[in-house]
Design a protein around this motif. Structure first.
Motif, short mmCIF file in Angstrom:
data_model
loop_
_atom_site.label_atom_id
_atom_site.label_comp_id
_atom_site.label_asym_id
_atom_site.label_seq_id
_atom_site.Cartn_x
_atom_site.Cartn_y
_atom_site.Cartn_z
N VAL A 117 0.84 -1.32 0.11
CA VAL A 117 0.04 0.08 -0.29
C VAL A 117 0.82 1.31 0.00
O VAL A 117 0.72 2.30 -0.75
CB VAL A 117 -0.83 -0.16 1.10
CG1 VAL A 117 -1.67 1.20 1.32
CG2 VAL A 117 -1.89 -1.20 1.03
N ALA A 118 1.88 1.30 0.74
CA ALA A 118 2.78 2.59 0.74
C ALA A 118 3.58 2.66 -0.57
O ALA A 118 3.71 3.94 -0.79
CB ALA A 118 3.83 2.43 1.94
N ALA A 119 3.97 1.42 -1.12
CA ALA A 119 4.54 1.71 -2.30
C ALA A 119 3.60 2.41 -3.58
O ALA A 119 3.89 2.90 -4.39
CB ALA A 119 5.28 0.37 -2.92
N PRO A 123 4.26 5.93 -5.91
CA PRO A 123 5.18 5.17 -6.84
C PRO A 123 6.20 5.83 -7.39
O PRO A 123 6.22 7.01 -7.35
CB PRO A 123 4.08 4.96 -8.09
CG PRO A 123 3.00 6.24 -7.71
CD PRO A 123 3.07 6.19 -6.55
N ASN A 124 7.16 5.11 -7.50
CA ASN A 124 8.77 5.60 -7.94
C ASN A 124 9.20 6.58 -6.99
O ASN A 124 9.97 7.47 -7.38
CB ASN A 124 8.65 6.34 -9.43
CG ASN A 124 7.86 5.30 -10.39
OD1 ASN A 124 8.41 4.25 -10.49
ND2 ASN A 124 7.32 5.75 -11.18
N ASP A 128 8.72 3.70 -2.24
CA ASP A 128 8.59 2.63 -3.42
C ASP A 128 9.76 1.80 -3.41
O ASP A 128 9.88 0.46 -3.44
CB ASP A 128 7.86 3.03 -4.69
CG ASP A 128 7.53 2.23 -5.55
OD1 ASP A 128 7.26 1.01 -5.07
OD2 ASP A 128 7.35 2.34 -6.76
N ARG A 129 10.89 2.53 -3.66
CA ARG A 129 12.20 1.82 -4.02
C ARG A 129 12.39 1.13 -2.58
O ARG A 129 13.11 -0.13 -2.81
CB ARG A 129 13.08 2.81 -4.39
CG ARG A 129 12.75 3.56 -5.58
CD ARG A 129 14.04 4.42 -5.96
NE ARG A 129 13.68 5.13 -7.27
CZ ARG A 129 13.82 4.89 -8.39
NH1 ARG A 129 14.32 3.53 -8.73
NH2 ARG A 129 13.20 5.48 -9.52
N ARG A 192 0.92 -3.85 -4.56
CA ARG A 192 1.41 -2.57 -5.11
C ARG A 192 0.70 -2.41 -6.49
O ARG A 192 0.01 -1.17 -6.75
CB ARG A 192 2.62 -2.44 -5.50
CG ARG A 192 3.50 -1.44 -5.86
CD ARG A 192 4.90 -1.59 -6.20
NE ARG A 192 5.40 -0.17 -6.84
CZ ARG A 192 5.44 0.01 -8.17
NH1 ARG A 192 4.91 -0.97 -8.81
NH2 ARG A 192 5.99 0.98 -8.68
N GLN A 193 0.69 -3.41 -7.29
CA GLN A 193 0.34 -3.17 -8.61
C GLN A 193 -1.51 -3.25 -8.63
O GLN A 193 -1.98 -2.25 -9.41
CB GLN A 193 0.45 -4.45 -9.48
CG GLN A 193 0.09 -4.36 -11.00
CD GLN A 193 0.73 -3.15 -11.87
OE1 GLN A 193 1.68 -2.76 -11.41
NE2 GLN A 193 -0.26 -2.54 -12.72
#
Length: 305
Positions: A117-119, A123-124, A128-129, A192-193
């Motif tokens: 969820v956090a990622a 995103p990016n 996320d990383r 995430r997706q």
């Protein structure tokens, strides 16, 4: 809904029968049990007598039919090494494996859901990383190596967790972390997706335009739709934990089904191996079946299709 359920149950039964047939055939083709039981110094007459006593000289189809009929009734025969009913061995070992799998599943969800969820929310970004780095490490490290690191750090160095055994729930903490962390990466990436796709959909933009709070949009609307494929993967991962706990149970000395399977394979104890494979396959199929039912309840389009 009833028709959908009956179709899924019928398919699950066919899968169980197919797995049992495949396991029975391949295991019986892997070697001569009579030679393994008799030993290397046994004579041909002694080997033939053992083969006659175990019924190994009968047609494979007849032996499979008798074994399956007995297995359905809970009778898996007697262990060739432990000299006791296989059902008793499984009844003694299964609770340890189930405890490990349930705790590992909790570890996996506790890591993958917040990270996913956090990622997705950023995103990016660095978050996320960082989440992807944690996932990559979990998939790159062999679980037995990670298990050994946990033992060295938390058992031998800090002394806050027992290194082996299965007497209490505390003995399952380190094994559950090792097994759960290894299963986290695919779940985290799927969440995430799914969240990224859900957050970019029209109904989420509409909900935000109506003034619904951000966290309510994320957890009540977006996460509900993103969780549908997660349910299926959770069932698959739980089955993998049941069947793939051989290494973890061996490292931590847990008397579970995985360790029992390893012992039986090394000693050519086919009745035990066949029973363990069937039990794990049935649990796997049941979990996938439950996931299908939950998904059909969450999304009516699944059962109508």
């Amino acid at each position: 809904m009833a028709r959908y359920l009956m179709q899924r149950i019928g398919l699950a039964l066919l899968v169980c029968v197919a797995v049992s047939l495949l396991a029975f055939t391949l295991l019986n083709a892997s070697g001569d049990v009579a030679i393994a039981v008799a030993g290397e110094e046994a004579t041909a007459a002694q080997i033939e007598a053992i083969r006659e006593d175990l019924g190994l000289n009968r047609p494979l189809a007849v032996r499979y039919g008798e074994w399956l009929a007995s297995a359905v009734q809970g009778d898996f025969g007697n262990s060739l090494f432990f000299r006791q009913p296989v059902a008793e061995l499984i009844a003694y070992r299964l609770p340890n494996t189930m405890t490990l799998a349930v705790m590992a599943l909790g570890v996996m969800l506790a890591l993958s859901v917040p990270l996913g969820v956090a990622a997705a929310l950023k995103p990016n970004s660095i978050i996320d990383r960082a989440a992807m780095l944690i996932a990559v490490l979990g998939q790159a490290m062999p679980n037995f190596w990670f298990a050994l690191i946990l033992i060295v750090v938390f058992s031998l160095t800090l002394g806050i967790a027992p290194p082996s055994g299965s007497a209490t729930l505390g003995h399952f903490v380190l094994p559950a972390i090792a097994l759960g962390y290894y299963s986290t990466p695919p779940m985290m990436r799927l969440i995430r997706q799914g969240m990224i796709e859900a957050l970019s959909s029209d109904y989420i933009r509409t909900a935000r335009a109506k003034g619904i709070s951000g966290w309510k949009v994320v957890f009540k609307h977006a996460l509900r739709n993103a969780v549908i494929p997660v349910v299926s993967l959770t069932a698959v991962q739980f089955g993998n934990m049941l069947g793939g706990s051989v290494v973890i149970e061996t490292v931590f000395g847990i008397q579970g089904l995985g360790f029992l399977a390893w012992e039986s394979i090394s000693r050519m104890d086919l009745p035990v191996v066949q029973a363990v494979l069937l039990i794990v396959a049935v649990f796997y199929v049941v979990m996938v079946l439950l996931a299908d039912f939950i998904n059909a309840w969450l999304d009516p389009r699944i059962r109508t299709q």
